[in-house]
Write a protein that holds these residues in place. Structure first.
Motif, PDB file in Angstrom:
ATOM      1  N   LYS A   1       0.838  -1.211   0.000  1.00 26.08           N
ATOM      2  CA  LYS A   1       0.000   0.000   0.000  1.00 26.08           C
ATOM      3  C   LYS A   1       0.873   1.261   0.000  1.00 26.08           C
ATOM      4  O   LYS A   1       0.516   2.275  -0.599  1.00 26.08           O
ATOM      5  CB  LYS A   1      -0.884  -0.012   1.256  1.00 26.08           C
ATOM      6  CG  LYS A   1      -2.327   0.380   1.021  1.00 26.08           C
ATOM      7  CD  LYS A   1      -3.125   0.406   2.323  1.00 26.08           C
ATOM      8  CE  LYS A   1      -2.963   1.701   3.087  1.00 26.08           C
ATOM      9  NZ  LYS A   1      -3.623   1.670   4.402  1.00 26.08           N
ATOM     10  N   HIS A   2       1.995   1.189   0.710  1.00 28.12           N
ATOM     11  CA  HIS A   2       2.878   2.353   0.814  1.00 28.12           C
ATOM     12  C   HIS A   2       3.976   2.344  -0.249  1.00 28.12           C
ATOM     13  O   HIS A   2       4.927   3.123  -0.159  1.00 28.12           O
ATOM     14  CB  HIS A   2       3.525   2.391   2.203  1.00 28.12           C
ATOM     15  CG  HIS A   2       2.591   2.841   3.280  1.00 28.12           C
ATOM     16  ND1 HIS A   2       2.290   4.156   3.501  1.00 28.12           N
ATOM     17  CD2 HIS A   2       1.876   2.143   4.187  1.00 28.12           C
ATOM     18  CE1 HIS A   2       1.446   4.251   4.519  1.00 28.12           C
ATOM     19  NE2 HIS A   2       1.175   3.036   4.952  1.00 28.12           N
ATOM     20  N   ASN A   3       3.871   1.420  -1.222  1.00 25.89           N
ATOM     21  CA  ASN A   3       4.917   1.301  -2.237  1.00 25.89           C
ATOM     22  C   ASN A   3       6.307   1.088  -1.655  1.00 25.89           C
ATOM     23  O   ASN A   3       7.305   1.562  -2.209  1.00 25.89           O
ATOM     24  CB  ASN A   3       4.936   2.536  -3.153  1.00 25.89           C
ATOM     25  CG  ASN A   3       3.673   2.644  -3.973  1.00 25.89           C
ATOM     26  OD1 ASN A   3       3.224   1.655  -4.538  1.00 25.89           O
ATOM     27  ND2 ASN A   3       3.083   3.832  -4.009  1.00 25.89           N
ATOM     28  N   ALA A   4       6.377   0.399  -0.508  1.00 27.28           N
ATOM     29  CA  ALA A   4       7.695   0.068   0.054  1.00 27.28           C
ATOM     30  C   ALA A   4       8.128  -1.273  -0.531  1.00 27.28           C
ATOM     31  O   ALA A   4       7.311  -2.144  -0.791  1.00 27.28           O
ATOM     32  CB  ALA A   4       7.615  -0.018   1.576  1.00 27.28           C
ATOM     33  N   MET A   5       9.427  -1.411  -0.764  1.00 22.65           N
ATOM     34  CA  MET A   5       9.947  -2.629  -1.391  1.00 22.65           C
ATOM     35  C   MET A   5       9.953  -3.809  -0.441  1.00 22.65           C
ATOM     36  O   MET A   5      10.480  -3.712   0.663  1.00 22.65           O
ATOM     37  CB  MET A   5      11.401  -2.396  -1.792  1.00 22.65           C
ATOM     38  CG  MET A   5      11.558  -1.817  -3.152  1.00 22.65           C
ATOM     39  SD  MET A   5      13.306  -2.003  -3.588  1.00 22.65           S
ATOM     40  CE  MET A   5      13.290  -1.043  -5.090  1.00 22.65           C
ATOM     41  N   PRO A   6       9.421  -4.966  -0.876  1.00 19.97           N
ATOM     42  CA  PRO A   6       9.555  -6.165  -0.044  1.00 19.97           C
ATOM     43  C   PRO A   6      11.015  -6.636  -0.023  1.00 19.97           C
ATOM     44  O   PRO A   6      11.810  -6.239  -0.872  1.00 19.97           O
ATOM     45  CB  PRO A   6       8.648  -7.185  -0.734  1.00 19.97           C
ATOM     46  CG  PRO A   6       8.504  -6.696  -2.133  1.00 19.97           C
ATOM     47  CD  PRO A   6       8.695  -5.202  -2.110  1.00 19.97           C
ATOM     48  N   LEU A   7      11.341  -7.484   0.953  1.00 12.96           N
ATOM     49  CA  LEU A   7      12.727  -7.892   1.169  1.00 12.96           C
ATOM     50  C   LEU A   7      13.395  -8.505  -0.062  1.00 12.96           C
ATOM     51  O   LEU A   7      14.535  -8.127  -0.386  1.00 12.96           O
ATOM     52  CB  LEU A   7      12.787  -8.843   2.373  1.00 12.96           C
ATOM     53  CG  LEU A   7      14.162  -9.321   2.803  1.00 12.96           C
ATOM     54  CD1 LEU A   7      15.144  -8.187   3.011  1.00 12.96           C
ATOM     55  CD2 LEU A   7      14.042 -10.143   4.089  1.00 12.96           C
ATOM     56  N   PRO A   8      12.741  -9.422  -0.794  1.00 11.84           N
ATOM     57  CA  PRO A   8      13.432  -9.991  -1.955  1.00 11.84           C
ATOM     58  C   PRO A   8      13.839  -8.924  -2.970  1.00 11.84           C
ATOM     59  O   PRO A   8      14.913  -9.012  -3.564  1.00 11.84           O
ATOM     60  CB  PRO A   8      12.389 -10.962  -2.541  1.00 11.84           C
ATOM     61  CG  PRO A   8      11.513 -11.331  -1.384  1.00 11.84           C
ATOM     62  CD  PRO A   8      11.441 -10.090  -0.537  1.00 11.84           C
ATOM     63  N   ASP A   9      13.005  -7.883  -3.142  1.00 12.20           N
ATOM     64  CA  ASP A   9      13.360  -6.802  -4.059  1.00 12.20           C
ATOM     65  C   ASP A   9      14.519  -5.977  -3.507  1.00 12.20           C
ATOM     66  O   ASP A   9      15.392  -5.520  -4.256  1.00 12.20           O
ATOM     67  CB  ASP A   9      12.153  -5.875  -4.298  1.00 12.20           C
ATOM     68  CG  ASP A   9      11.046  -6.577  -5.077  1.00 12.20           C
ATOM     69  OD1 ASP A   9      11.160  -7.794  -5.313  1.00 12.20           O
ATOM     70  OD2 ASP A   9      10.058  -5.903  -5.427  1.00 12.20           O
ATOM     71  N   LEU A  10      14.520  -5.771  -2.192  1.00 19.30           N
ATOM     72  CA  LEU A  10      15.626  -5.022  -1.575  1.00 19.30           C
ATOM     73  C   LEU A  10      16.950  -5.759  -1.805  1.00 19.30           C
ATOM     74  O   LEU A  10      17.994  -5.136  -2.014  1.00 19.30           O
ATOM     75  CB  LEU A  10      15.390  -4.842  -0.070  1.00 19.30           C
ATOM     76  CG  LEU A  10      14.326  -3.819   0.338  1.00 19.30           C
ATOM     77  CD1 LEU A  10      14.001  -3.952   1.823  1.00 19.30           C
ATOM     78  CD2 LEU A  10      14.783  -2.390   0.035  1.00 19.30           C
ATOM     79  N   ILE A  11      16.902  -7.107  -1.751  1.00 23.16           N
ATOM     80  CA  ILE A  11      18.120  -7.899  -1.962  1.00 23.16           C
ATOM     81  C   ILE A  11      18.557  -7.791  -3.424  1.00 23.16           C
ATOM     82  O   ILE A  11      19.743  -7.597  -3.720  1.00 23.16           O
ATOM     83  CB  ILE A  11      17.878  -9.375  -1.551  1.00 23.16           C
ATOM     84  CG1 ILE A  11      17.575  -9.450  -0.041  1.00 23.16           C
ATOM     85  CG2 ILE A  11      19.085 -10.242  -1.909  1.00 23.16           C
ATOM     86  CD1 ILE A  11      17.215 -10.845   0.465  1.00 23.16           C
ATOM     87  N   GLU A  12      17.594  -7.870  -4.347  1.00 23.17           N
ATOM     88  CA  GLU A  12      17.906  -7.704  -5.780  1.00 23.17           C
ATOM     89  C   GLU A  12      18.563  -6.353  -6.034  1.00 23.17           C
ATOM     90  O   GLU A  12      19.584  -6.253  -6.707  1.00 23.17           O
ATOM     91  CB  GLU A  12      16.607  -7.805  -6.599  1.00 23.17           C
ATOM     92  CG  GLU A  12      16.454  -9.001  -7.507  1.00 23.17           C
ATOM     93  CD  GLU A  12      17.657  -9.887  -7.645  1.00 23.17           C
ATOM     94  OE1 GLU A  12      18.534  -9.555  -8.471  1.00 23.17           O
ATOM     95  OE2 GLU A  12      17.753 -10.918  -6.936  1.00 23.17           O
TER      96      GLU A  12
END
Lengths: 159, 159, 159
Positions: C97-108
Motif C-alpha cells: 500500500k505504501h509502495n515500500a519494497m519487499p525484502l526480496p526486491d531489496l536484496i535484488e
C-alpha cells in the motif's frame, strides 16, 4: 597508520548463538592484534557466570533472577530453534562434528589472547549477581569506561 | 583532534531493556560532549509514543497495529524473562531500589542533554503511527539523514 | 578526504523486519557511494536461501535444520507481532500500500548496486547449508575477511 586498532563489543544478549558470534569476532580481532573489549551487560552477563551454584546472600527477587538465568555460557539457550532446550545440544553436537569451538572454550581463548572482559557494574547490581558468582579475571566498569574504549574504536558492535 | 565526537544509535527494538541500554549509552555519550542521535525505527518507535490513546483516523490494520503495540516507553516488555508482563514490573521495582532511572526518565534526560531523537518516517508510515501520537520534540527523517550522521560517527550501534 | 566510505553489516538475525532494516541501510549507503558489505551469519543466511527445495545430500540433523529454517527472504518471520505467521503477510500488505519494497526486491536492488553479499562459511557448514541452496552471486568468507572490511569501515552494524 600503525596505531593499534580497537574492537569494542557490547554483549547484551544472553543467547548462546549471539554470544558465540561476539566471541568469534573478538577472537578474530585479537588474532589481528586489535585491542579488544567485550562489555557484558544485562543478559550477556550470564556468559560470565560460574557454572556451579555459589552460596551468597540475596533478596527474594535477586534469588528468583539468579535461578531463572542460565549459570554460565554452557547453559545458555539459542535465539531461535531453541526447541525447549534441545536446540543448544543439537548445535553443540554439530559444532563438535565440525571441530568448531564451543562457547566456554571461545571465552577461555579470548582470555588467553588478552581480550578485556568487562562486566557492567550497574546491571550486575540490578540482576543481583555477586562477584563470587562471576568468573575470575573480569573487570567491573560502567558506561563511561565503555565509551572511552568505543569512541576510539574501529569496530563497535552491539550484540 | 578536538572535533566533536558523534554517537549514532539505531533503536530498532521495542524491548524495555534494550531501549534502556540505548538511552544509557546515549546519555553517557552526551555527558562526554558527543553529538548524539537516536534513530528510532520499527518497534523502537514505541519508545516515542505518547502513553494516552489519541483520537486519529486510521485504517483497520493501522488500528490493529496501534492496539497491539505498547503506548510509550513505560509499557514496553522485556527481551527475556518478560513473564507475561510481570518482568518489567520486577525490573522497575529493582531499579527503584538501586536508584536507577526508569526508561521514561532516561528519555527525558536525553532530551534535556540535547540528544537528537529521530523517528524513521518510513516505518512511522508502515506502522500507521500519526504525528499526534508521537511525543513532541522528535524529528522525522529517513535513511539518508541517518547515514549522514553515522558515516561521521565514532560510535555506531544498532540496538 | 575523498576516500570511499565503507559500510559493513553483520546480518545475524533471521527476522524479516531486521533483514529489511539491514538491506534498507545497505541500499541507502550504496546510493551514497559507500562500499557496502553484508556478512550473513547464523540465521541471517536464510535471506540468501533459494526459495525452492534443492536436492542435496544431508545428514539427519542437517535435514532437520534445513526443514525448520525458512527458505529465502520471503518466508522469514517477524521479530515481534509475528502472529503465528500472519504478521509478515500483514506487513507485506501494508508495504505494498505504501509502495515500500519487499525484502526480496531489496536484496535484488542491493546486488544491482554492487553491495557485496557474503555468506559466513563456518555457519553455512554448521547449519548444513549447501552451495546449491544459496542464491548466486554470493561470496563465502570467514571472520578474517569480515574484520578486514570492518576495521576500515565508517558504519559497522550487527543486526
Amino acid at each position: 597508520m600503525t596505531e593499534t586498532k580497537k574492537t569494542t563489543i557490547v554483549l547484551f544478549s544472553g543467547d548462546y548463538d549471539k554470544a558465540m558470534a561476539a566471541y568469534i569476532i573478538a577472537n578474530g580481532a585479537a588474532a589481528y592484534d586489535h585491542e579488544v573489549t567485550i562489555f557484558h551487560t544485562f543478559w550477556g552477563l550470564n556468559a560470565l557466570r560460574k557454572d556451579e551454584p555459589i552460596a551468597v546472600q540475596k533478596s527474594f527477587l535477586e534469588k528468583l533472577f539468579g535461578k531463572m538465568m542460565p549459570r554460565g555460557a554452557n547453559k545458555m539457550g539459542l535465539s531461535r530453534m531453541n526447541f525447549a532446550g534441545m536446540g543448544p545440544q543439537m548445535i553443540k553436537h554439530i559444532m563438535k562434528k565440525h571441530n568448531a569451538m564451543p562457547l566456554p572454550d571461545l571465552i577461555e581463548l579470548a582470555k588467553e589472547q588478552g581480550v578485556k572482559l568487562v562486566a557492567c557494574q550497574m546491571t550486575v547490581d540490578l540482576l543481583g549477581l555477586k562477584p563470587e558468582e562471576i568468573m575470575d579475571g573480569v573487570d567491573y566498569a560502567g558506561v563511561a569506561a565503555y565509551l572511552g574504549d568505543a569512541a576510539e574504536g574501529n569496530v563497535n558492535l552491539f550484540i
